[in-house]
Scaffold this active site. Structure first.
Site, PDB file in Angstrom:
ATOM      1  CE1 TYR A  71      69.298  59.305  26.273  1.00 36.92           C
ATOM      2  CE2 TYR A  71      68.177  60.919  27.656  1.00 36.92           C
ATOM      3  CZ  TYR A  71      68.575  59.608  27.423  1.00 36.92           C
ATOM      4  OH  TYR A  71      68.247  58.627  28.303  1.00 36.92           O
ATOM      5  CG  PHE A 123      45.277  42.058  21.557  1.00 36.36           C
ATOM      6  CD1 PHE A 123      44.923  41.456  20.361  1.00 36.36           C
ATOM      7  CD2 PHE A 123      46.608  42.366  21.781  1.00 36.36           C
ATOM      8  CE1 PHE A 123      45.885  41.173  19.402  1.00 36.36           C
ATOM      9  CE2 PHE A 123      47.567  42.093  20.818  1.00 36.36           C
ATOM     10  CZ  PHE A 123      47.212  41.492  19.620  1.00 36.36           C
ATOM     11  CB  THR A 124      47.701  37.967  22.719  1.00 35.08           C
ATOM     12  OG1 THR A 124      48.159  38.988  21.819  1.00 35.08           O
ATOM     13  CG2 THR A 124      46.852  36.966  21.930  1.00 35.08           C
ATOM     14  CG  ASP A 214      43.981  48.494  21.995  1.00 33.75           C
ATOM     15  OD1 ASP A 214      44.479  49.195  21.096  1.00 33.75           O
ATOM     16  OD2 ASP A 214      44.392  47.351  22.268  1.00 33.75           O
ATOM     17  CE  LYS A 257      48.770  46.098  15.345  1.00 28.30           C
ATOM     18  NZ  LYS A 257      49.745  45.950  16.439  1.00 28.30           N
ATOM     19  NE  ARG A 382      45.880  35.909  16.958  1.00 33.13           N
ATOM     20  CZ  ARG A 382      46.830  36.660  17.528  1.00 33.13           C
ATOM     21  NH1 ARG A 382      46.804  37.974  17.425  1.00 33.13           N
ATOM     22  NH2 ARG A 382      47.792  36.123  18.215  1.00 33.13           N
ATOM     23  CG  PHE A 449      50.227  33.459  19.897  1.00 32.84           C
ATOM     24  CD1 PHE A 449      49.787  33.762  21.169  1.00 32.84           C
ATOM     25  CD2 PHE A 449      50.709  34.485  19.099  1.00 32.84           C
ATOM     26  CE1 PHE A 449      49.826  35.082  21.638  1.00 32.84           C
ATOM     27  CE2 PHE A 449      50.747  35.790  19.554  1.00 32.84           C
ATOM     28  CZ  PHE A 449      50.305  36.089  20.828  1.00 32.84           C
TER      29      PHE A 449
HETATM   30  N1  F0G Z   1      46.216  46.037  20.877  1.00 35.12           N
HETATM   31  C1  F0G Z   1      45.743  45.534  19.733  1.00 35.12           C
HETATM   32  C2  F0G Z   1      44.293  45.606  19.436  1.00 35.12           C
HETATM   33  C3  F0G Z   1      46.620  44.917  18.832  1.00 35.12           C
HETATM   34  O1  F0G Z   1      46.148  44.404  17.693  1.00 35.12           O
HETATM   35  C4  F0G Z   1      47.996  44.847  19.139  1.00 35.12           C
HETATM   36  C5  F0G Z   1      48.941  44.170  18.250  1.00 35.12           C
HETATM   37  C6  F0G Z   1      48.448  45.390  20.344  1.00 35.12           C
HETATM   38  C7  F0G Z   1      47.515  45.990  21.188  1.00 35.12           C
HETATM   39  C8  F0G Z   1      49.885  45.334  20.765  1.00 35.12           C
HETATM   40  O2  F0G Z   1      50.628  46.229  20.041  1.00 35.12           O
HETATM   41  O3  F0G Z   1      52.177  44.753  18.711  1.00 35.12           O
HETATM   42  O4  F0G Z   1      52.545  47.219  18.901  1.00 35.12           O
HETATM   43  O5  F0G Z   1      52.958  45.751  20.836  1.00 35.12           O
HETATM   44  N2  F0G Z   1      48.596  43.427  17.319  1.00 35.12           N
HETATM   45  C9  F0G Z   1      49.445  42.754  16.362  1.00 35.12           C
HETATM   46  C10 F0G Z   1      48.616  41.854  15.499  1.00 35.12           C
HETATM   47  C11 F0G Z   1      50.604  42.041  16.961  1.00 35.12           C
HETATM   48  O6  F0G Z   1      49.199  41.144  14.662  1.00 35.12           O
HETATM   49  O7  F0G Z   1      47.396  41.849  15.621  1.00 35.12           O
HETATM   50  P1  F0G Z   1      52.161  45.964  19.599  1.00 35.12           P
END
Ligand code: F0G
Length: 457
Positions: A71, A123-124, A214, A257, A382, A449
């Site tokens: 833990y 970013f979303t 990021d 990634k 996108r 989305f």
């Molecule tokens: N920042 C970037 C540039 C990303 O592409 C993503 C995720 C995140 C933050 C968030 O990270 O998914 O680990 O919580 N991108 C994925 C995509 C979902 O399909 O582009 P996460």
């Protein structure tokens, strides 16, 4: 060389299944014309995302066996800490289950209601966490990034005039940090240059504004710097990654990634007080600060994945050039898409592909559905659906870029998979006039989305 050979051989295989067009027509209808809602078993080649879809190496699978599931104080935490210090150079970090959890904690700690958070395109999930903390996102990326055909080699760069304008308008004390993304996802995977980052550092030092990276696709960005930026051809990917991070004060990272794992992320920083506060938050939302949202074995696989991503330059060359190969095949056939090609994906230009569909009828969503029906390949919208609505006016953002992303998982598909996908899209382009626009039948309030449902307009 047209296709850089894979710097690995295949040890384990996972069967995939081809379906008929009739079957896929039914499947996409059941999925509300949203590729996120398809079952992966119904997909032949999955180019939805490069997130968490990497193939791990034999060394990573072996590392899983070395998980220390204590833990507190797992040895895998300390190994990951050493690796993050060595590769990225940050002093402190907290593990999180994925990138958005790190964004959540950072936004909560650094943003006050009424603040403005500049960034090189939204970013979303990042923007949503900024808004939930009471901040307002301000786009400061270069104008070139919004033009799918502009050949600028570093379309991810920040426009310092836009930064100056924001500082003049709202004052530096209303800007808690700038969010600086490598290989800007929503712009088409477009890289930043070290030159831009150095100038931004000078600017931010003048106004005492931290730079939060990021760090999701920094290794891919380093490859573009090595290839395109003067003075970097002789530097290793590892050196360039370290240099990028050295100009920043900390980072959020989706390790799913560049990190070559199926789950994981982290928040890293050099400031001790920020670290102490981050540890206090991570125990509320994720888990104890020495595992955050990850198991010991997840941390072991991630540490190994980070090391592999920069161990030599062959891997990343193959990775980015594989994406480029798909782009070149589409270029030769005259299929409209974002250029220069990004690192993780090829982005089709849905406005040009389907000029007969108004942006309010979601051409990119319609195109992603049509590609699935035609080929069994799953892509991702996108564009207007991903961008969402302006919270003040309630109107769709209608972004300049209305794109379909063909995202390449790392170390998963071969040249013939990409040839198959390209051929299907080229065929579809011949019959593009038969593709119709879509309208919402279910629209979620946030990050719509992911779960929205549509029907033909
Ligand atoms: N920042 C970037 C540039 C990303 O592409 C993503 C995720 C995140 C933050 C968030 O990270 O998914 O680990 O919580 N991108 C994925 C995509 C979902 O399909 O582009 P996460």
């Amino acid at each position: 060389m047209k296709y850089v050979p894979e710097p690995f051989k295949i040890k384990t295989v996972e069967p995939i299944r081809m379906t008929t067009k009739e079957y896929r027509q039914k499947a996409i209808k059941e999925a509300g014309f949203n590729t996120f809602l398809l079952r992966s078993e119904d997909v032949f080649i999955d180019l939805l995302t490069d997130s968490g879809t990497s193939a791990m190496s034999d060394a990573q699978w072996a590392a899983l066996q070395m998980g220390d599931e204590a833990y507190a104080g797992s040895r895998n935490f300390y190994d990951l800490e050493d690796t993050i210090r060595d590769v990225y150079g940050y002093k402190y970090f907290v593990p999180t289950h994925q990138g958005r959890a790190a964004e959540h904690i950072m936004s909560k700690l650094l943003i006050k209601p009424g603040d403005f958070v500049p960034g090189n395109m939204y970013f979303t999930t990042t923007r949503l966490h900024q808004e939930m903390a009471g901040g307002k996102f301000v786009d400061v990326i270069t104008d070139e990034a919004h033009d799918p055909d502009n050949p600028h080699p570093f379309k991810g760069n920040v426009d310092l005039n836009k930064m100056q304008k924001l500082v003049d308008e709202v004052g530096a004390d209303k800007i808690p940090y700038i969010s600086y993304e490598t290989c800007v996802n929503m712009a088409g995977g477009q890289p930043i240059s070290i030159g831009n980052l150095r100038e931004l550092r000078k600017f931010c030092d003048k106004y005492d504004i931290p730079i939060m990276l990021d760090n999701t696709r920094t290794v891919e960005n380093a490859y573009f710097i090595q290839k395109r930026e003067k003075g970097y051809a002789g530097k290793s990917i590892k050196e360039i990654v370290r240099e990028i991070c050295s100009y920043t004060d900390g980072c959020t990272c989706s390790a799913k990634k560049d990190g070559l794992v199926n789950i994981g992320g982290f928040l890293a920083m050099n400031d001790e007080e920020f670290f102490i506060n981050a540890k206090a938050q991570v125990v509320i939302y994720e888990g104890l600060h020495t595992y955050g949202g990850m198991t010991g074995r997840d941390m072991a696989a991630l540490a190994q994945g980070i090391r592999e991503s920069v161990a030599n330059d062959d891997y990343i060359r193959y990775r980015v050039e594989q994406t480029n190969y798909l782009g070149e095949v589409l270029t030769d056939a005259g299929i409209p898409h974002v250029t220069p090609h990004g690192g993780h994906a090829i982005f089709l230009d849905a406005k040009k592909f389907l000029p007969h569909i108004d942006q309010e009828q979601f051409p990119a969503q319609a195109l992603a559905s049509a590609i699935y029906v035609e080929t069994g390949v799953r892509a991702m919208e996108r564009g207007n659906v991903s961008a969402g609505r302006n919270q003040e006016t309630g109107q769709n953002f209608k972004p300049k870029l209305e794109l379909v992303r063909l995202t390449i998982p790392r170390r998963v598909y071969t040249q013939s998979h990409l040839d198959y996908a390209a051929e299907g899209i080229i065929n579809l382009y011949k019959n593009k006039n038969e593709i119709k626009g879509l309208k919402f039948v279910f629209e979620p309030k946030v990050l719509r989305f992911f779960q929205a449902r549509f029907e033909p307009a």
